[in-house]
Design an enzyme around this catalytic site. Structure first.
Site, PDB file in Angstrom:
ATOM      1  N   ASP A  14      41.701  46.156  53.097  1.00  0.00           N
ATOM      2  CA  ASP A  14      41.721  47.571  53.478  1.00  0.00           C
ATOM      3  C   ASP A  14      40.318  48.099  53.160  1.00  0.00           C
ATOM      4  O   ASP A  14      40.039  48.461  52.020  1.00  0.00           O
ATOM      5  CB  ASP A  14      42.781  48.316  52.652  1.00  0.00           C
ATOM      6  N   GLU A  61      42.072  46.027  58.210  1.00  0.00           N
ATOM      7  CA  GLU A  61      42.581  47.254  58.831  1.00  0.00           C
ATOM      8  C   GLU A  61      41.475  47.883  59.660  1.00  0.00           C
ATOM      9  O   GLU A  61      40.325  47.979  59.229  1.00  0.00           O
ATOM     10  CB  GLU A  61      43.072  48.248  57.771  1.00  0.00           C
ATOM     11  N   ASP A  97      45.381  51.239  47.616  1.00  0.00           N
ATOM     12  CA  ASP A  97      44.528  50.437  48.504  1.00  0.00           C
ATOM     13  C   ASP A  97      44.883  48.950  48.412  1.00  0.00           C
ATOM     14  O   ASP A  97      44.807  48.227  49.404  1.00  0.00           O
ATOM     15  CB  ASP A  97      43.052  50.631  48.145  1.00  0.00           C
TER      16      ASP A  97
END
Lengths: 175, 175
Positions: free
Chosen positions: A7, A68, A141
């Site tokens: 991420d 992502e 996260d």
């Protein structure tokens, strides 16, 4: 298959490694967050992210990387740093010759929670349930990174094989 | 001082190298564009940009790197690729341990043309004049990269020294 989910972020870059295959229980291998100081030079920050991601790849030997995808958000200055960190994450994956896929935040949320609009808590709860973890993965996260890895194993198995075949075919043509 | 200017982009990444010091005539050393195919995988594209930038640094041995700062534009998908490429450019500079500065597009335009709103043609014209080139530097991305390098020599000499001192001081602390 072992997947490194990322991420991306400049201040906090979530990292999560999951092992498993579609239709079988998934196992958490590692999760954490790479933090870099906002006071540090942008070059140092990106270099630190690159070095730590490369360390994780060497240590945990994932078969694939899932990152992502970055979207424009309200805060333009934050999104630029996120996009720069995602560029570095993708580069590190390419340098390690690993197949790489990207997923939108809503694809990831939908994969683990059934809703593309799930909030952070919901994602943490579902990741803990899917990976049979006794505590919620923290911080958010790191939970997101685990969710990205789960998403890739469930959704991306076929896509990763296709990408790997394309890369192998191209490498063959170049030789 | 020799400066590598970079106008980051995924499809076209402008590269321009200029030698000189504030108050003295500037000399163009090299300019060109790194192109990557839109059909290629994002990982391959970023890897290609990273490899070529590293090659240029090895070949031309600049003393500093100047990168144009990315701003949100109308086309969000383009700006994400640009930001990812800029992250990779900054990383390559950091890995080469070169001092790095960033400038906004209007700072660069103002430095070479006197107006922060100069158009591409005006920048090309002024870069050719400043560097005493007989022809306009082409394409526009390469001219922009030369303009960034000129801007850094004129505006950034002091800033680069400061950044280098900070990096050296931090390296000293870590040893």
């Amino acid at each position: 298959m072992r997947v490194l989910g990322i991420d991306p972020g400049l201040t906090r870059c979530g990292v999560g490694i999951v092992e498993g295959s579609p239709g079988k229980p998934l196992t958490p291998v590692f999760h954490g967050v790479i933090r870099t100081a906002a006071s540090a030079h942008i070059g140092e920050r990106l270099d630190e992210i690159a070095q730590l991601l490369a360390d994780y790849i060497r240590a945990y030997r994932p078969d694939a990387i899932a990152v992502e995808r970055v979207f424009s958000q309200v805060n333009v200055s934050t999104v630029m740093g996120t996009a720069q960190a995602s560029g570095v994450a993708i580069l590190v994956g390419a340098q390690a010759k690993l197949p790489l896929s990207t997923y939108t935040p809503s694809e990831v949320k939908a994969a683990v929670s059934g809703s593309g609009r799930a909030d952070k808590k919901q994602v943490q709860t579902m990741v803990a349930r899917i990976l049979r973890m006794s505590e919620l993965p923290k911080p958010a996260d790191a939970a997101d990174a685990l969710a990205i890895a789960c998403c890739h194993i469930w959704r991306g198995g076929a896509k990763a094989k296709f990408d790997a075949a394309v890369i192998a075919a191209k490498a063959g043509i170049r030789q």
